[in-house]
Design a protein around this motif. Structure first.
Motif, PDB file in Angstrom:
ATOM      1  N   ARG A   7       0.813  -1.157   0.062  1.00  0.00           N
ATOM      2  CA  ARG A   7       0.030   0.067  -0.041  1.00  0.00           C
ATOM      3  C   ARG A   7       0.969   1.107  -0.082  1.00  0.00           C
ATOM      4  N   LEU A  11       2.025   5.694  -2.813  1.00  0.00           N
ATOM      5  CA  LEU A  11       2.429   7.025  -2.447  1.00  0.00           C
ATOM      6  C   LEU A  11       3.406   7.421  -3.633  1.00  0.00           C
ATOM      7  N   GLU A  18      -3.434  10.750  -6.495  1.00  0.00           N
ATOM      8  CA  GLU A  18      -3.728  11.849  -5.765  1.00  0.00           C
ATOM      9  C   GLU A  18      -4.393  11.195  -4.714  1.00  0.00           C
ATOM     10  N   LEU A  19      -3.537  11.419  -3.194  1.00  0.00           N
ATOM     11  CA  LEU A  19      -3.908  10.721  -1.881  1.00  0.00           C
ATOM     12  C   LEU A  19      -4.350  11.763  -0.825  1.00  0.00           C
ATOM     13  N   PHE A  21      -5.455  12.117   3.572  1.00  0.00           N
ATOM     14  CA  PHE A  21      -5.835  11.387   4.787  1.00  0.00           C
ATOM     15  C   PHE A  21      -6.247  12.217   5.703  1.00  0.00           C
ATOM     16  N   VAL A  54       0.315  13.905  -1.770  1.00  0.00           N
ATOM     17  CA  VAL A  54      -0.269  13.481  -0.509  1.00  0.00           C
ATOM     18  C   VAL A  54      -0.606  14.482   0.368  1.00  0.00           C
ATOM     19  N   ILE A  76     -12.375   6.040  -2.925  1.00  0.00           N
ATOM     20  CA  ILE A  76     -11.590   5.737  -4.162  1.00  0.00           C
ATOM     21  C   ILE A  76     -12.596   6.498  -5.308  1.00  0.00           C
TER      22      ILE A  76
END
Length: 133
Positions: A7, A11, A18-19, A21, A54, A76
């Motif tokens: 996972r 990154l 594009e992430l 959190f 991120v 997602i």
């Protein structure tokens, strides 16, 4: 452990993903594995948060009630712009692909992000907590 490492490759993979959190502040103070492990984990989060793709935000405990109190979720968006929501709890998981339901979770996530500290404030908080360990 292997799944976690796989996972992490998301990154820095190409094409870029594009992430974003949102982490609850109590997680920053939970020394699973000990204080030194937590300190390294916090530094790892900070390293990843510096990546251009991120965004890491912290939901401060001072916020009180917020849109994420029902538990963790993963949202997602596929390459064809279909939204999917995913949840895990107590060893069970659920995928929600119904567009109306997935959209409702995306709206909730947007609200959650607006209630959390911004990325800069979050980085400062994570740095402070790591420095106290």
């Amino acid at each position: 452990m292997e799944a976690r490492l796989q996972r992490q490759q998301m990154l820095t993979r190409s094409p870029v993903v594009e992430l974003a959190f949102v982490i609850g502040e109590p997680v920053l103070h939970c020394p699973v594995g000990g204080r030194s492990v937590l300190k390294e984990q916090l530094h790892q989060v900070l390293r990843h948060a510096k990546l251009r793709n991120v965004a890491v935000q912290v939901m401060p405990t001072s916020q009180g009630a917020h849109a994420g109190l029902h538990g963790p979720m993963v949202l997602i968006e596929t390459t064809d712009h279909q939204q999917v929501a995913y949840f895990e709890s107590h060893g069970e998981s659920m995928v929600i692909s119904d567009p109306h339901k997935a959209s409702a979770f995306a709206l909730r996530y947007g609200k959650l992000r607006s209630q959390a500290l911004n990325t800069e404030e979050s980085a400062h908080l994570i740095e402070r907590v790591a420095g106290e360990l």
